[in-house]
Scaffold this active site. Structure first.
Site, mmCIF file in Angstrom:
data_model
loop_
_atom_site.group_PDB
_atom_site.id
_atom_site.type_symbol
_atom_site.label_atom_id
_atom_site.label_comp_id
_atom_site.label_asym_id
_atom_site.label_seq_id
_atom_site.Cartn_x
_atom_site.Cartn_y
_atom_site.Cartn_z
ATOM 1 N N GLU A 143 0.808 -1.220 0.000
ATOM 2 C CA GLU A 143 0.000 0.000 0.000
ATOM 3 C C GLU A 143 0.842 1.272 0.000
ATOM 4 O OE1 GLU A 143 -2.879 -0.390 3.188
ATOM 5 O OE2 GLU A 143 -4.114 -1.669 1.915
ATOM 6 N N GLU A 299 -6.550 -7.878 -0.945
ATOM 7 C CA GLU A 299 -6.979 -7.897 0.459
ATOM 8 C C GLU A 299 -8.417 -7.422 0.565
ATOM 9 O OE1 GLU A 299 -4.836 -5.484 3.255
ATOM 10 O OE2 GLU A 299 -2.910 -5.996 2.379
#
Ligand code: GLA
Length: 657
Positions: A143, A299
């Site tokens: 991320e 995710e």
């Protein structure tokens, strides 16, 4: 292979647990795990000393169990030794506070020691595992999005600005530094935006966010190239995270990834979670358009949804529905954060496929069923999602609309785009995303009949021309307020809003009149305007709806301009969800665009990917779907014709014969 699994952190557990992990993964039909995402301090306990024994053992064990690995480079979380040895590698906030280790993402991406340490660990991993038989994918970092305002960042920012603007004069012009005496006479005077007295210069802030996106991308590319050199056959990704704080222009980044991977966490307890899932899937597919719209859900939460301030356990069947929904919208599988719920650490209550209660739990039982379904779908889910409608998405416009000093504090880019998507979703239209800021926009627009532009605040001349060509060629363009207002530097296009689209829309907006929260303005078709109103003059467009209240009574509110062989609609007021949906339904009817499957029962959803039609019943009563012809249920092989009943909370994939 369909990816099914999640973030796996064996480093948090003794090796006996690994044995159980692999056995449970096999029981659930897990096909892949993301490994090592936060394992830097275990892999390199001291600077330059590596311990790969444990990773060798778990890679081999997973391989023996038939489970593939998305092996991460752990560079999102440098160990404490790094920050103590290289304090200049720590990020500094806009307030001048240098952060310290103790959480994660505590690094400055512009700091040479951080970049060197990240390259070193990535190269070690590449050298050791690039040809490991379990390796299916490299998962670079986690991320990307960290922000730093230190002096090293400042130096790098200046270099980026010189390349972008060419000269200080050009920068001064682009940033309108004549306002408030901000003229720069030396590059050295420019810093990242830092705490200052009052409103910062919005062009400065916007360029900094663009810089950060490129700077982070540079760090990704550096690792990608190292990994690629070690084995060009292993695809490389990084997991995208979305949020107002994230200075990453994913549409641009996507061109540098072999696989677009996305983390997505719907945050509502009610049906809004389904709308959000659809939005996340459609946006990810847009980013992946170079790959035929195929991306990977890296995710999502297996069980708990974090509604603000509270966890919400997913109702039975919801994990399956959400997962199949991402799959239907182009994902190459469904991966979760995380495999096993940790005993401690910052996210100790975040949900997992194997929760604190152990495998004898609703979530693990549902995972077993989902694994079976995904196995049955393997090899059958392929091909594109075909949409006639697209929504414009533009990260720099989002950033620009986060500035202070805007005409209304409530302007919310994401909410605006989500609202348009939700309206299209509720009407059952297949919807894509397009990125007006990309060079290829002209070619991309040609596949659509309708394009909707909410809050496309910044527009280049080239994008405006591509949108004009789209309409001239027969497209239907719907433009919302606050679109086409400024050039890419954020300078207003003069002569009346929306400067970039005035001719195309045949309107001229001469005054903004944002509405106070809770107030509305009547429209003459019986709807109410919310959040926003403005004084519109037509210059060629037909007025479809007028304002009926306030000083605007009688003035145009919604217009349509015939342009070439297409139409350009302008929607000046804010609308509530139902009114927006009715309007977009009308545009669809004029454009000859139909829902994926007409006649669905309430709270049903249909998504078509390749030859498969996915049906979702988000409601709590069974519903019967009329089918266009004979079909076969993919998982059971059962033949159906005429109609199909889907149980409450159910999801199914059928192949139309
Ligand atoms: C992100 C991160 C994960 C985890 C989850 C929690 O997506 O990548 O490490 O923190 O959020 O929701």
């Amino acid at each position: 292979m369909l990816f099914f699994g999640g973030d796996y952190n064996p480093e948090q557990w003794p090796e006996e647990v690994w044995v159980e992990d692999v056995a449970l993964m096999r029981q659930a039909g897990v096909t892949a795990v993301s490994l090592g995402v936060f394992a830097w301090s275990q892999l390199e306990p001291e600077e330059g000393r590596f311990e790969f024994g444990w990773l060798d053992r778990i890679m081999d064990r997973l391989h023996a169990g038939g489970i593939k690995v998305a092996l991460a480079t752990p560079t999102a979380s440098p160990p404490p030794w790094f920050t103590l040895a290289h304090p200049e590698g720590l990020p500094v906030t806009a307030d001048g506070v240098r952060l310290t280790h103790g959480s994660r993402d505590t690094y400055c991406v512009s700091a040479p020691p951080y970049r060197a340490a990240a390259r070193r660990i990535a190269a070690e991993l590449a050298g050791r595992y690039a040809r490991h038989p379990a390796l299916a994918l490299w998962h670079v970092h986690n991320e990307y999005g960290t922000d730093c305002r230190c002096d090293l960042t400042a130096a790098s920012f200046r270099g980026w600005l010189e390349k972008r603007h060419g000269s200080l004069d050009a920068l001064n012009e682009a940033w309108t530094t004549t306002f408030w005496s901000q003229r720069y006479s030396d590059w050295a005077q420019i810093t990242p935006p830092r705490a200052t007295q009052y409103l910062p210069n919005p062009a400065h802030v916007l360029d900094f966010r663009r810089f950060l996106s490129d700077e982070l991308l540079g760090a990704f590319v550096e690792q990608r190239d190292l990994l690629r050199a070690a084995n060009p056959d292993v695809p490389i990704t990084t997991n995208f995270v979305q949020g107002g704080w994230v200075s990453v222009d994913h549409a641009r980044w996507a061109a540098e990834l072999d696989v677009v991977a996305v983390d997505h966490y719907p945050a509502a307890a009610d049906d809004e979670a389904e709308a959000e899932t659809a939005f996340g899937g459609d946006l990810a597919r847009g980013w992946a358009h170079r790959d035929g719209g195929e991306w990977l859900l890296m995710e999502t939460a297996p069980n708990l949804i974090y509604t603000p301030g509270r966890m919400h356990a997913k109702e039975p069947g919801r994990l399956t529905r959400h997962s199949l929904n991402y799959l239907a919208r182009g994902s190459r599988g469904a991966m979760y954060f995380q495999w096993r719920q940790p005993r401690g650490g910052a996210e100790l209550f975040h949900s997992a496929l194997v929760p604190h209660a152990g495998p004898d739990s609703p979530v693990f039982r549902e995972a077993i069923g989902l694994g079976r379904t995904l196995k049955a779908l393997t090899g059958k889910v392929a091909g594109p999602v075909v949409a006639d409608v697209a929504v414009g998405w533009d990260a720099p416009s989002w950033w620009a609309l986060q500035a202070g000093g805007l005409p209304a504090a409530e302007i919310d880019y994401l909410a605006g785009v989500r609202q348009v998507h939700r309206a299209l979703y509720r009407s059952g239209f297949a919807t894509d995303f397009v990125f007006p800021g990309l060079d290829e926009i002209g070619a991309r627009l040609r596949s659509y009949r309708i394009v909707v532009l909410p809050f496309l605040y910044l527009v280049s001349d080239a994008s405006a021309a591509a949108l004009r060509d789209f309409v001239a060629g027969g497209g239907h363009l719907v433009v919302g307020h606050l679109s086409g207002i400024a050039d890419p530097a954020g300078r207003i296009r003069l002569g009346g809003y929306p400067g970039a689209f005035r001719d195309l829309l045949g309107v001229r907006v001469v005054e903004w009149r944002p509405l106070a929260p809770g107030t509305t303005i009547a429209l003459d078709d019986g709807e109410q305007g919310v959040r926003w109103s403005e004084r519109v003059e037509t210059a060629g467009a037909a007025t479809l709806v007028r304002y009926a209240g306030d000083v605007l009574a009688g003035a145009p509110a919604i217009t349509r301009n015939r342009y070439g062989s297409g139409s350009a609609w302008y929607v000046s007021p804010g609308l509530d969800d139902d009114a927006l949906r009715r309007l977009l339904d009308r545009v669809a009817a004029e454009a000859g665009v139909a829902p994926v499957l007409p006649g669905l029962p309430p709270r049903f959803e249909a998504v078509r990917r390749g030859e498969l039609l996915f049906l979702f019943n988000h409601g709590d009563v069974p519903g019967t779907v009329p089918l266009p012809g004979p079909a076969r249920v993919v998982v059971s092989g059962r033949e159906v014709s005429g109609s199909l009943t889907v149980p409450p909370g159910g999801a199914t994939a059928i192949r139309l014969e």
